[in-house]
Write a protein that holds these residues in place. Structure first.
Motif, PDB file in Angstrom:
ATOM      1  N   VAL A  12       5.930  -5.051  -5.970  1.00 40.35           N
ATOM      2  CA  VAL A  12       4.992  -5.075  -4.852  1.00 40.35           C
ATOM      3  C   VAL A  12       3.710  -4.375  -5.270  1.00 40.35           C
ATOM      4  O   VAL A  12       3.737  -3.471  -6.120  1.00 40.35           O
ATOM      5  CB  VAL A  12       5.621  -4.405  -3.607  1.00 40.35           C
ATOM      6  N   GLN A  13       2.617  -4.783  -4.705  1.00 46.61           N
ATOM      7  CA  GLN A  13       1.352  -4.117  -4.997  1.00 46.61           C
ATOM      8  C   GLN A  13       1.244  -2.817  -4.199  1.00 46.61           C
ATOM      9  O   GLN A  13       1.845  -2.676  -3.131  1.00 46.61           O
ATOM     10  CB  GLN A  13       0.184  -5.031  -4.645  1.00 46.61           C
ATOM     11  N   ALA A  14       0.461  -1.912  -4.722  1.00 47.05           N
ATOM     12  CA  ALA A  14       0.211  -0.655  -4.020  1.00 47.05           C
ATOM     13  C   ALA A  14      -0.306  -0.949  -2.615  1.00 47.05           C
ATOM     14  O   ALA A  14      -1.131  -1.843  -2.418  1.00 47.05           O
ATOM     15  CB  ALA A  14      -0.787   0.197  -4.786  1.00 47.05           C
ATOM     16  N   GLY A  15       0.224  -0.206  -1.652  1.00 44.24           N
ATOM     17  CA  GLY A  15      -0.122  -0.422  -0.256  1.00 44.24           C
ATOM     18  C   GLY A  15       0.832  -1.345   0.469  1.00 44.24           C
ATOM     19  O   GLY A  15       0.779  -1.449   1.703  1.00 44.24           O
ATOM     20  N   PRO A  88       2.195   3.554  -6.811  1.00 41.57           N
ATOM     21  CA  PRO A  88       2.803   3.383  -8.143  1.00 41.57           C
ATOM     22  C   PRO A  88       3.834   4.459  -8.466  1.00 41.57           C
ATOM     23  O   PRO A  88       4.834   4.172  -9.142  1.00 41.57           O
ATOM     24  CB  PRO A  88       1.590   3.449  -9.080  1.00 41.57           C
ATOM     25  N   GLU A  89       3.653   5.661  -7.965  1.00 38.58           N
ATOM     26  CA  GLU A  89       4.614   6.724  -8.245  1.00 38.58           C
ATOM     27  C   GLU A  89       5.938   6.551  -7.505  1.00 38.58           C
ATOM     28  O   GLU A  89       6.881   7.314  -7.726  1.00 38.58           O
ATOM     29  CB  GLU A  89       4.009   8.102  -7.923  1.00 38.58           C
ATOM     30  N   ASP A  90       6.015   5.571  -6.633  1.00 38.53           N
ATOM     31  CA  ASP A  90       7.290   5.256  -5.974  1.00 38.53           C
ATOM     32  C   ASP A  90       8.163   4.351  -6.848  1.00 38.53           C
ATOM     33  O   ASP A  90       9.314   4.067  -6.485  1.00 38.53           O
ATOM     34  CB  ASP A  90       7.045   4.556  -4.635  1.00 38.53           C
ATOM     35  N   THR A  91       7.625   3.905  -7.965  1.00 37.18           N
ATOM     36  CA  THR A  91       8.393   3.058  -8.878  1.00 37.18           C
ATOM     37  C   THR A  91       9.622   3.801  -9.369  1.00 37.18           C
ATOM     38  O   THR A  91       9.527   4.904  -9.905  1.00 37.18           O
ATOM     39  CB  THR A  91       7.521   2.629 -10.065  1.00 37.18           C
ATOM     40  N   GLY A 116      22.254   0.368  -7.527  1.00 36.03           N
ATOM     41  CA  GLY A 116      20.820   0.588  -7.603  1.00 36.03           C
ATOM     42  C   GLY A 116      20.025  -0.699  -7.532  1.00 36.03           C
ATOM     43  O   GLY A 116      20.497  -1.778  -7.908  1.00 36.03           O
ATOM     44  N   THR A 117      18.809  -0.578  -7.030  1.00 33.49           N
ATOM     45  CA  THR A 117      17.886  -1.711  -6.976  1.00 33.49           C
ATOM     46  C   THR A 117      16.519  -1.238  -7.446  1.00 33.49           C
ATOM     47  O   THR A 117      16.063  -0.158  -7.056  1.00 33.49           O
ATOM     48  CB  THR A 117      17.822  -2.325  -5.562  1.00 33.49           C
ATOM     49  N   GLN A 118      15.888  -2.030  -8.299  1.00 30.17           N
ATOM     50  CA  GLN A 118      14.620  -1.634  -8.899  1.00 30.17           C
ATOM     51  C   GLN A 118      13.467  -1.887  -7.936  1.00 30.17           C
ATOM     52  O   GLN A 118      13.342  -2.982  -7.375  1.00 30.17           O
ATOM     53  CB  GLN A 118      14.383  -2.415 -10.184  1.00 30.17           C
ATOM     54  N   VAL A 119      12.630  -0.891  -7.783  1.00 30.93           N
ATOM     55  CA  VAL A 119      11.384  -1.032  -7.038  1.00 30.93           C
ATOM     56  C   VAL A 119      10.240  -0.733  -7.992  1.00 30.93           C
ATOM     57  O   VAL A 119      10.208   0.334  -8.605  1.00 30.93           O
ATOM     58  CB  VAL A 119      11.338  -0.073  -5.833  1.00 30.93           C
ATOM     59  N   THR A 120       9.334  -1.669  -8.113  1.00 32.92           N
ATOM     60  CA  THR A 120       8.177  -1.498  -8.987  1.00 32.92           C
ATOM     61  C   THR A 120       6.909  -1.711  -8.171  1.00 32.92           C
ATOM     62  O   THR A 120       6.753  -2.750  -7.524  1.00 32.92           O
ATOM     63  CB  THR A 120       8.204  -2.490 -10.154  1.00 32.92           C
ATOM     64  N   VAL A 121       6.032  -0.727  -8.212  1.00 31.37           N
ATOM     65  CA  VAL A 121       4.788  -0.799  -7.457  1.00 31.37           C
ATOM     66  C   VAL A 121       3.629  -0.854  -8.449  1.00 31.37           C
ATOM     67  O   VAL A 121       3.438   0.064  -9.243  1.00 31.37           O
ATOM     68  CB  VAL A 121       4.625   0.408  -6.520  1.00 31.37           C
ATOM     69  N   SER A 122       2.881  -1.925  -8.391  1.00 36.69           N
ATOM     70  CA  SER A 122       1.746  -2.094  -9.301  1.00 36.69           C
ATOM     71  C   SER A 122       0.463  -1.580  -8.654  1.00 36.69           C
ATOM     72  O   SER A 122       0.286  -1.657  -7.443  1.00 36.69           O
ATOM     73  CB  SER A 122       1.585  -3.557  -9.689  1.00 36.69           C
ATOM     74  N   SER A 123      -0.430  -1.089  -9.494  1.00 34.75           N
ATOM     75  CA  SER A 123      -1.696  -0.526  -8.987  1.00 34.75           C
ATOM     76  C   SER A 123      -2.778  -1.585  -8.882  1.00 34.75           C
ATOM     77  O   SER A 123      -2.616  -2.689  -9.350  1.00 34.75           O
ATOM     78  CB  SER A 123      -2.158   0.606  -9.893  1.00 34.75           C
TER      79      SER A 123
END
Length: 123
Positions: A12-15, A88-91, A116-123
């Motif tokens: 997901v994108q930041a925000g 992004p720091e929530d990744t 577990g499930t991966q969460v990736t936050v892009s800036s």
């Protein structure tokens, strides 16, 4: 025995927002609480939030209050972690776990863990 399966992670994108689910099967855990933890690359696993399964009382780590919220659906034996305004720091990999007692902020208070499930936050 309780089995926990997380879902809802992704990129997901930041925000943006994501809602994680934790489906429990096996023995019901009315007497337990459900916790959420996360582990970022190179960092230790950290407590995120907890909900008392029967009473619905919630605890969220101070740094995430206002953005993250935990809930549960007793009838569906499912817990949720709503994450808003992601950064992004929530990744991290996010885990749910069933608590048997003790301090809900400590991982050793939990006896069953999801994969577990991966969460990736892009800036």
């Amino acid at each position: 025995q309780v089995q926990l399966v997380e879902s809802g992670g992704g990129l997901v994108q930041a925000g943006g927002s994501l809602k994680l689910s934790c489906a429990a099967s096996g023995r019901t855990f009315r007497s337990l609480g459900l916790g959420w933890f996360r582990q970022a690359p190179g960092k230790e696993r950290e407590f995120v939030a907890h909900i008392n399964w029967a009473a619905g009382v919630t605890t969220t780590v101070n740094s995430l209050k206002g953005r993250f919220a935990v809930s549960r659906n007793i009838a569906q034996n499912t817990g949720y972690l709503q994450m808003n305004n992601l950064k992004p720091e929530d990744t991290a990999i996010y885990y749910c776990a069933a608590r048997s007692g003790g301090d809900n902020r400590l991982s050793e208070s939990y006896i069953y863990w999801g994969q577990g499930t991966q969460v990736t936050v892009s800036s």
